[in-house]
Design an enzyme around this catalytic site. Structure first.
Site, PDB file in Angstrom:
ATOM      1  N   GLY A  64       0.819  -1.085   0.034  1.00 17.40           N
ATOM      2  CA  GLY A  64       0.032   0.033   0.102  1.00 17.40           C
ATOM      3  C   GLY A  64       0.855   1.303  -0.177  1.00 17.40           C
ATOM      4  CB  CYS A  65       0.062   4.634   1.022  1.00 13.45           C
ATOM      5  SG  CYS A  65       0.846   6.363   1.422  1.00 13.45           S
ATOM      6  CG  PHE A  66       5.792   4.917  -0.452  1.00  2.97           C
ATOM      7  CD1 PHE A  66       5.243   6.169  -0.263  1.00  2.97           C
ATOM      8  CD2 PHE A  66       6.581   4.760  -1.583  1.00  2.97           C
ATOM      9  CE1 PHE A  66       5.189   7.224  -1.067  1.00  2.97           C
ATOM     10  CE2 PHE A  66       6.487   5.765  -2.769  1.00  2.97           C
ATOM     11  CZ  PHE A  66       5.829   7.178  -2.431  1.00  2.97           C
TER      12      PHE A  66
END
Length: 242
Positions: A64-66
């Site tokens: 997902g979003c880092f």
């Protein structure tokens, strides 16, 4: 920061604000002591782990979003550095603008540099599956949708590939998740660090609505589920550069 970067960050803020507003309205009715964070999935350690006595290890995870994945591993003892970036595609498309389109083969990923004497690859995997992301969500995490937000482990050696594959099979056999694990295991060809404004984002923006709703609960879960592995002081990219 370019106009495009401001636009995409604004979009992500809007996603966080929408979810945050709904959540705030619900949680406002709860007692003050209620924990709004989602519970982590408590899972056993891998049955097999790395054996090589090296001074430095590298692991690359996409979940997902880092921002949140980086933030989690920056708070793990033995992690020397955790860098947000892109893996799975080519150098020509390793930019936030390109990757956000979802057609580059890249995933938002985090490269973790760690001390194997303090934390093992298997322990990092355990944290990855337990609190860093949801491994049953195919090509999305929370409000973020697209193949760039997929769950994937990019292995740097045959040993890592064996450990990761064995661990997924172990977790599936024990049916610890309500849905099947969709995490891919792939050999890493390259990792490309993301733009500077993405690095240390969680630490630098703890009140950002997206971070508050989607990512700070992960830090609280790490502290609760892995207290002996939790480090209150994050290993920041900017400090590593300095």
């Amino acid at each position: 920061m370019s106009a495009y970067e401001r636009q995409t960050l604004t979009r992500r803020i809007a996603l966080g604000l929408g979810a945050f507003t709904v959540a705030a309205a619900i949680f406002a009715t709860f007692p003050a002591s209620t924990n709004a964070a989602e519970e982590a999935v408590v899972i056993p350690a891998p049955a097999i782990d790395e054996t090589a006595a090296t001074d430095t290890g590298k692991a690359v995870f996409a979940g997902g979003c880092f921002w949140g994945v980086q933030g989690v591993f920056q708070h793990v003892k033995g992690v020397r550095n955790a860098v947000s970036g892109y893996s799975g595609g080519t150098s020509e498309t390793a930019t936030y603008e390109a990757v956000s389109g979802g057609n580059t083969a890249h995933a938002e990923a985090v490269e973790i540099t760690y001390d194997p004497k303090q934390v093992t690859y298997g322990q990092l995997l355990q944290i990855f599956f337990s609190v860093a992301h949801n491994p049953t969500q195919l090509n999305f995490q929370g409000p973020d949708h697209g193949t760039q937000y997929r769950s994937e482990i990019f292995t740097t050696s045959a040993e890592q590939a064996k450990i990761a594959g064995s661990y997924i099979a172990q977790l599936e056999k024990e049916k610890l998740f309500e849905e099947p694990i969709v995490t891919k295991v792939s050999g890493m060809t390259a990792f490309y660090p993301a733009e500077d404004y993405h690095q240390d984002f969680l630490t630098q923006n703890p009140t950002h609505p997206y971070i508050v709703y989607n990512d700070m609960p992960k830090i609280e879960n790490l502290k609760a589920v892995f207290p002996s592995e939790f480090s209150a002081r994050p290993a920041l990219v900017q400090k590593a550069k300095g």
